[in-house]
Motif scaffolding. Structure first.
Motif, PDB file in Angstrom:
ATOM      1  N   GLN A   1       0.887  -1.127   0.057  1.00  0.00           N
ATOM      2  CA  GLN A   1      -0.071   0.006  -0.042  1.00  0.00           C
ATOM      3  C   GLN A   1       0.678   1.250   0.029  1.00  0.00           C
ATOM      4  OE1 GLN A   1      -2.770  -0.345   3.254  1.00  0.00           O
ATOM      5  NE2 GLN A   1      -4.063  -1.856   2.333  1.00  0.00           N
TER       6      GLN A   1
ATOM      7  N   LYS B   1     -12.738   0.005  -3.937  1.00  0.00           N
ATOM      8  CA  LYS B   1     -12.319   0.725  -2.413  1.00  0.00           C
ATOM      9  C   LYS B   1     -12.210   2.201  -2.824  1.00  0.00           C
ATOM     10  CE  LYS B   1      -9.358  -3.509  -1.809  1.00  0.00           C
ATOM     11  NZ  LYS B   1      -7.963  -4.056  -1.514  1.00  0.00           N
ATOM     12  N   ASP B   2     -12.319   2.905  -1.605  1.00  0.00           N
ATOM     13  CA  ASP B   2     -11.947   4.332  -1.433  1.00  0.00           C
ATOM     14  C   ASP B   2     -12.894   5.168  -2.251  1.00  0.00           C
ATOM     15  OD1 ASP B   2      -9.905   3.449   0.132  1.00  0.00           O
ATOM     16  OD2 ASP B   2      -8.385   3.452  -1.617  1.00  0.00           O
TER      17      ASP B   2
ATOM     18  N   SER C   1     -15.611   6.530  -0.466  1.00  0.00           N
ATOM     19  CA  SER C   1     -16.412   7.169   0.259  1.00  0.00           C
ATOM     20  C   SER C   1     -16.201   8.761  -0.154  1.00  0.00           C
ATOM     21  CB  SER C   1     -15.786   7.048   1.702  1.00  0.00           C
ATOM     22  OG  SER C   1     -14.626   7.578   1.787  1.00  0.00           O
TER      23      SER C   1
ATOM     24  N   GLU D   1     -12.936  10.365   1.087  1.00  0.00           N
ATOM     25  CA  GLU D   1     -11.726   9.858   0.201  1.00  0.00           C
ATOM     26  C   GLU D   1     -11.959  10.648  -1.260  1.00  0.00           C
ATOM     27  OE1 GLU D   1      -8.377   8.105  -1.046  1.00  0.00           O
ATOM     28  OE2 GLU D   1      -9.246   8.525   1.004  1.00  0.00           O
ATOM     29  N   THR D   2     -12.938  10.463  -1.714  1.00  0.00           N
ATOM     30  CA  THR D   2     -13.189  11.196  -2.987  1.00  0.00           C
ATOM     31  C   THR D   2     -12.786  12.857  -3.080  1.00  0.00           C
ATOM     32  OG1 THR D   2     -15.001   9.678  -3.501  1.00  0.00           O
ATOM     33  CG2 THR D   2     -14.980  11.596  -4.951  1.00  0.00           C
TER      34      THR D   2
ATOM     35  N   ARG E   1     -10.893  14.268  -1.085  1.00  0.00           N
ATOM     36  CA  ARG E   1      -9.449  14.224  -0.918  1.00  0.00           C
ATOM     37  C   ARG E   1      -8.502  13.961  -2.317  1.00  0.00           C
ATOM     38  NH1 ARG E   1      -4.993  11.391  -0.891  1.00  0.00           N
ATOM     39  NH2 ARG E   1      -6.356   9.509  -1.476  1.00  0.00           N
ATOM     40  N   ARG E   2      -9.110  13.094  -3.040  1.00  0.00           N
ATOM     41  CA  ARG E   2      -8.528  12.739  -4.295  1.00  0.00           C
ATOM     42  C   ARG E   2      -8.640  14.044  -5.383  1.00  0.00           C
ATOM     43  NH1 ARG E   2     -10.901   7.447  -6.243  1.00  0.00           N
ATOM     44  NH2 ARG E   2      -9.588   7.856  -8.020  1.00  0.00           N
TER      45      ARG E   2
END
Length: 478
Positions: free
Chosen positions: A110, A208-209, A211, A214-215, A217-218
């Motif tokens: 990771q 994954k990821d 949420s 998280e979205t 943040r990206r």
């Protein structure tokens, strides 16, 4: 070249040959490769580049924020263009190389894969046979300006870059409903694109990821890096709004990538305007000649000048004029060949109208090497033709032209003395229009790459359509 005279001059045929075989683009690609790779054996490198014969294969980047539809568009493009898809997921899907194994170890821990290692992996993948011969569609790479520069320094330079965009609120909402088929990798959505096949539905899982936190943040990370990416791929970049049906986004992307990027290679337009009487061929030719300095060649005017000048061909044409019959095709083609092979036509380009009128004449043009590189058909209905031509009148005193609908006479006195030219009588116009439509079908088929433009609109709008196809490369046929 003629080495016996000064200054040295290049025969016009050399320019036509270079354009036909795309020698300028070929030389540009070879020089770029030499400057980027700096091979120890330049000749061996050039021979290898020439044997690849892959100058026209797709090399496309699909970029954009999370949930903008990059994967879906990239997959659809690969199916349409029959090219491999390159993404971080596909690069790590199998242990196809030692570099892939090393990169997968970072993924398993990771950890972010180092840019140098990922660039090496991409470079190795693009040298595989399928990418060399069929091109590639790269999805979501690069994500930073520094990585873009790394790829460019390795000679990985796309021909087209597509950047999808949409409001962050739309992207966050879209990402929450994202589902992936674990078997095919196809992307679906619980609201916008739910599959009807129950078997496919069972294979769908939430990635994954996805949420909201998280979205977001990206998305923030993407917006921080986007300006640098924009600077790295400024010229070949196309922005496409992803906040619309996926099929519409795909068609915009496909249309863009089918057009080759503009090139600095010399280009002499050789334009052929076809269409029924009254479609505006003469006007559009005059506009093109005025703006771009190309030679306006009207076949009818050329015949009149030959007769008036007393040339050898003019003497052959004069009996046809006197009898009212059209000149023989072989004489017209010879006259056109002489004019279009003059130096000014080779250097500045030309726009021809009034010939050919049928497939046989078009074949004769091809036999004498009259090859237009842009062919336009200006389309018009019989009703519009009659409206344009059968309502024309002329003032025998002043010579000024009038039209019953568009330009009526200002005074009653002027109106009473207006005359209609015999060629503008309704029966005569309808006969010419019917004749054109009867024989134009085979002519349209002969010119496979012809561009059709609706001439029943403002002349400036028609000109802008023609102009856009003249100044830009024609689309590739994949």
């Amino acid at each position: 070249m003629d080495a016996t005279s000064r200054p040295l001059s290049m025969p016009p045929q050399m320019g036509l040959y270079a354009e036909k075989h795309r020698l300028y683009q070929l030389m540009q690609g070879i020089l770029e490769g030499l400057l980027i790779h700096k091979p120890d054996q330049p000749l061996d490198f050039l021979i290898k580049q020439l044997t690849l014969d892959n100058e026209d294969v797709p090399r496309i980047l699909i970029l954009g924020p999370p949930a903008s539809g990059k994967t879906t568009i990239a997959m659809w493009l690969c199916k349409q263009l029959v090219t491999p898809r390159i993404s971080q997921e596909t690069l790590l899907a199998t242990e196809w190389s030692s570099v892939a194994v090393e990169a997968q170890e970072y993924q398993d821990r990771q950890q972010k894969i180092p840019d140098v290692l990922l660039a090496e992996l991409i470079d190795e993948r693009l040298k595989v046979k399928d990418c060399l011969h069929n091109g590639w569609v790269m999805e979501g790479i690069p994500e930073t300006r520094e990585f873009a520069w790394t790829l460019q320094g390795m000679g990985i330079i796309p021909r087209h870059v597509v950047v999808l965009y949409a409001p962050d609120t739309v992207l966050i909402e879209r990402n929450l409903g994202k589902r992936v088929d674990v078997v095919t990798g196809e992307v679906y959505h619980t609201t916008f694109d739910w599959p009807s096949n129950t078997t496919v539905q069972k294979n769908l899982v939430a990635p994954k990821d996805i949420s909201e936190k998280e979205t977001a943040r990206r998305l923030l990370e993407y917006h921080q890096n986007y300006p640098g990416i924009l600077q790295s791929f400024r010229k070949p970049m196309k922005l496409v709004n992803a906040d619309q049906p996926c099929a519409d986004v795909f068609m915009q992307v496909l249309t863009h990538v089918q057009f080759p990027p503009r090139t600095p290679a010399p280009f002499s337009p050789r334009i052929l305007l076809c269409g029924p009487p009254g479609s505006g061929k003469s006007l559009q030719a005059a506009l093109l000649a005025q703006k771009y300095g190309i030679i306006n060649v009207c076949c009818g005017q050329l015949l009149k000048e030959a007769v008036a000048g007393g040339t050898k061909l003019g003497e052959l044409i004069k009996p046809y004029f006197d009898s009212g019959w059209p000149a023989a095709d072989n004489i017209v083609v010879k006259l056109l060949s002489e004019r279009l092979n003059c130096l000014d036509c080779h250097l500045r380009g030309w726009v021809l109208h009034g010939f050919p009128r049928d497939e046989d004449q078009a074949k004769m043009m091809k036999q004498v090497e009259i090859n237009p590189n842009r062919v336009f058909f200006l389309t018009l209905t019989t009703e519009t033709i009659l409206e344009r031509l059968a309502c024309r009148m002329v003032d025998p005193v002043t010579g000024e032209r009038y039209h019953k609908l568009y330009k009526p006479a200002a005074t009653r006195e002027t109106h009473d003395r207006l005359l209609i030219h015999p060629r503008d009588i309704e029966e005569s116009v309808k006969l010419k229009a019917d004749t054109y439509f009867r024989i134009s079908g085979t002519l349209e088929t002969f010119f496979e790459d012809a561009i059709f433009i609706n001439a029943d609109q403002d002349p400036q709008t028609v000109f802008e359509y023609i102009e856009s196809y003249v100044v830009n490369p024609l689309p590739n046929k994949h």
